[in-house]
Enzyme design. Structure first.
Site, PDB file in Angstrom:
ATOM      1  N   HIS A 147       2.696   4.890   2.970  1.00 21.15           N
ATOM      2  CA  HIS A 147       2.301   3.536   3.354  1.00 21.15           C
ATOM      3  C   HIS A 147       2.311   2.611   2.119  1.00 21.15           C
ATOM      4  O   HIS A 147       2.942   1.543   2.139  1.00 21.15           O
ATOM      5  CB  HIS A 147       0.903   3.581   3.985  1.00 21.15           C
ATOM      6  CG  HIS A 147       0.386   2.252   4.437  1.00 21.15           C
ATOM      7  ND1 HIS A 147       0.430   1.848   5.750  1.00 21.15           N
ATOM      8  CD2 HIS A 147      -0.178   1.232   3.767  1.00 21.15           C
ATOM      9  CE1 HIS A 147      -0.093   0.644   5.856  1.00 21.15           C
ATOM     10  NE2 HIS A 147      -0.473   0.230   4.662  1.00 21.15           N
ATOM     11  N   GLU A 148       1.649   3.037   1.068  1.00 16.46           N
ATOM     12  CA  GLU A 148       1.571   2.178  -0.128  1.00 16.46           C
ATOM     13  C   GLU A 148       2.935   2.045  -0.796  1.00 16.46           C
ATOM     14  O   GLU A 148       3.251   1.004  -1.376  1.00 16.46           O
ATOM     15  CB  GLU A 148       0.527   2.713  -1.113  1.00 16.46           C
ATOM     16  CG  GLU A 148      -0.909   2.768  -0.561  1.00 16.46           C
ATOM     17  CD  GLU A 148      -1.388   1.482   0.093  1.00 16.46           C
ATOM     18  OE1 GLU A 148      -0.919   0.390  -0.295  1.00 16.46           O
ATOM     19  OE2 GLU A 148      -2.234   1.553   1.014  1.00 16.46           O
ATOM     20  N   HIS A 153       4.611  -0.866   0.772  1.00 18.31           N
ATOM     21  CA  HIS A 153       4.180  -2.131   0.156  1.00 18.31           C
ATOM     22  C   HIS A 153       4.827  -2.314  -1.224  1.00 18.31           C
ATOM     23  O   HIS A 153       5.346  -3.382  -1.553  1.00 18.31           O
ATOM     24  CB  HIS A 153       2.656  -2.138  -0.030  1.00 18.31           C
ATOM     25  CG  HIS A 153       1.875  -2.356   1.232  1.00 18.31           C
ATOM     26  ND1 HIS A 153       2.017  -3.488   2.004  1.00 18.31           N
ATOM     27  CD2 HIS A 153       0.911  -1.606   1.836  1.00 18.31           C
ATOM     28  CE1 HIS A 153       1.179  -3.410   3.044  1.00 18.31           C
ATOM     29  NE2 HIS A 153       0.499  -2.281   2.971  1.00 18.31           N
ATOM     30  N   GLU A 208       2.876  -5.636   5.763  1.00 17.30           N
ATOM     31  CA  GLU A 208       2.425  -4.488   6.555  1.00 17.30           C
ATOM     32  C   GLU A 208       3.591  -3.905   7.371  1.00 17.30           C
ATOM     33  O   GLU A 208       3.613  -2.708   7.655  1.00 17.30           O
ATOM     34  CB  GLU A 208       1.254  -4.913   7.449  1.00 17.30           C
ATOM     35  CG  GLU A 208       0.455  -3.768   8.040  1.00 17.30           C
ATOM     36  CD  GLU A 208      -0.354  -2.940   7.020  1.00 17.30           C
ATOM     37  OE1 GLU A 208      -0.389  -3.309   5.823  1.00 17.30           O
ATOM     38  OE2 GLU A 208      -0.930  -1.921   7.417  1.00 17.30           O
TER      39      GLU A 208
END
Ligand code: ZN
Length: 492
Positions: free
Chosen positions: A256-257, A260, A286
């Protein structure tokens, strides 16, 4: 130097100082010695003061009005759009109000931590009331006659309107509730065993980060209590965490990170330390983290590769084969906590918060009635009652931190990810064969070329539409979720 050049030189230094502020906060969450907290607070506050002065500096207004609209190319026009928007918003809010909000928020976060630990909602309500009132006042100043909630939302998702989100979320809710009920009526997939060592998890976290294209020469992975990504351009760092019983938490937080961070790393280098050199909105940000994490990272193809890496690292992991592992990575289970929710239920958590915070800001819901409103909405959508406030209205820090208008960007990100995924599957042939080898480059390359490289050049909705070939809508996300979980859980 022309007015434009002077403005951009000034803006360059403001952007650079903003990056320094971000790095201080990274340090605070990862490396800072505990005894340094008080001094750090003074350092941060001094830097914030300098930044506020620069963001409201009257020279910015003078340069903006001295620049003629002709003779500007699309990049320059977009730079000015960001600078003008931020300048207008910053100067509309009286400095005294901004300072009061900052002070109240730091105190209310302390009150929230205590209230959550004690499950004591009434202890938190006076602080919450204060924040709602102040943010409403700030929103009214920024809105300049327009809708107050929209003005708050605009901080995170420029140009978004609550009424549009309401229509989109209204279409999501019934189909998500129905899918949730259908899935939970079926037997649950197996779970992994317990007892995964930290060293193995961190080794795999770095491996998946690399496999998703995260550039470790311009980034790093550290441990923190809450995973996050920070920075832009050539210094974009992520954090992760490990729990012995749940290696998925570490691996999927990392992916997830990385989503980003890759967005920030892949923006055109020519935009570095300019307003275009950052992700364009929270929702678009997101969308990148969620498509990396879910549509790619939790796909059958990629989990097949990950299963092999897990068994290499840990031996027997408690599930016999890649199919069972895929089920475990996509396990839908009852729960109260948004951040622990699976793909099926996650957006229901967000929709609840969006409706409640809009009502709080509009004044149609009193803070005294918030807990009751939360609990009855939760039971309606999830089918069972909240057991304690720490699992209900007190679970997220956002409202204590004054972040009204932030929650909807999570679901907007998922909706955008659905649109992008549909288009990517159309454009990229053989995607699954690559994912099954742990090679995400056709997917991440598609995202870089069609979206990430542009940074702030286009408006949020515009860049999604450009990449996916159609105006953003909730349809692709719903179709994807129903197909994926319908197959996984054998729904009719
Ligand atoms: Zn995120």
């Amino acid at each position: 130097m022309s007015a434009y050049e002077q403005l951009m030189q000034f803006q360059h230094d403001t952007e650079a100082l903003g990056q320094v502020a971000g790095r201080l906060s990274w340090d605070q969450e990862t490396m800072m010695p505990r005894g340094a907290a008080d001094q750090r607070e003074e350092e941060v506050s001094a830097l914030e003061h300098v930044l506020h002065e620069r963001r409201t500096d009257p020279r910015v207004g003078e340069w903006l009005s001295a620049i003629g609209d002709d003779a500007l190319d699309p990049v320059q026009t977009a730079q000015l759009r960001h600078i003008r928007r931020r300048y207008e918003r910053a100067t509309r809010v009286p400095s005294a109000l901004a300072a009061r909000i900052a002070r109240t928020i730091s105190r209310s976060q302390v009150a929230w931590v205590e209230a959550r630990a004690e499950n004591d909602v009434p202890a938190f309500l006076p602080k919450l009331q204060e924040i709602v009132t102040l943010r409403r006042e700030e929103g009214a100043a920024m809105a300049d006659g327009g809708d107050v909630y929209d003005a708050l939302l605009d901080d995170y998702e420029p140009g978004a309107k609550a009424a549009d989100l309401e229509a989109m979320f209204g279409a999501l809710r019934p189909r998500l509730v129905a899918l949730r009920e259908a899935v939970l009526s079926k037997p649950m997939p197996p779970q992994l065993r317990d007892g995964f060592d930290e060293a193995g998890q961190m080794k795999l976290a770095r491996l998946v980060a690399k496999s998703f294209g995260y550039d470790l020469k311009r980034g790093r992975v550290d441990k923190a209590v809450h995973p996050f990504s920070s920075g832009s351009g050539d210094d974009v760092r992520i954090t992760t965490r490990t729990m012995p019983h749940d290696p998925f938490n570490c691996l999927y937080s990392t992916i997830h990170e990385v989503g980003h961070a890759s967005y920030e790393q892949n923006i055109d280098g020519a935009y570095r330390l300019t307003p275009l050199g950052r992700g364009v909105s929270m929702g678009v940000h997101e969308s990148q983290s969620r498509i990396y994490e879910n549509q790619l990272g939790r796909s059958r193809a990629f989990t097949g590769w990950l299963f092999a890496r897990m068994t290499e690292t840990f031996g027997d992991i408690g599930v016999p084969d890649a199919d069972a592992f895929y089920g475990a990575a996509n396990r839908v289970h009852k729960g109260y906590i948004r951040t622990e929710a699976d793909e099926v239920q996650y957006n229901l958590h967000v929709l609840l918060r969006f409706d409640l915070e809009r009502a709080l800001v509009a004044g149609s819901l009193d803070v005294a009635d918030l807990e009751e409103a939360w609990n009855s909405r939760f039971e309606a959508d999830f089918g069972y009652p909240v057991d304690k406030p720490a699992n209900g209205v007190l679970q997220d820090v956002h409202w204590a931190a004054g972040l009204f208008g932030y929650f909807p960007t999570y679901t907007l990100g998922n909706v955008y990810a659905g649109c992008l995924h549909e288009a990517m599957r159309r454009d990229v042939t053989g995607l699954d064969a690559h994912l099954a080898e742990g090679d995400t480059s056709p997917a991440t390359g598609w995202l870089r070329d069609n979206l990430q490289q542009f940074g702030g050049l286009y408006r949020p909705r515009e860049v999604i539409e450009k990449a996916s070939g159609q105006p953003p809508s909730e349809g692709p996300l719903l179709d994807y979720l129903e197909a994926k979980f319908g197959a996984l859980y054998g729904l009719g």
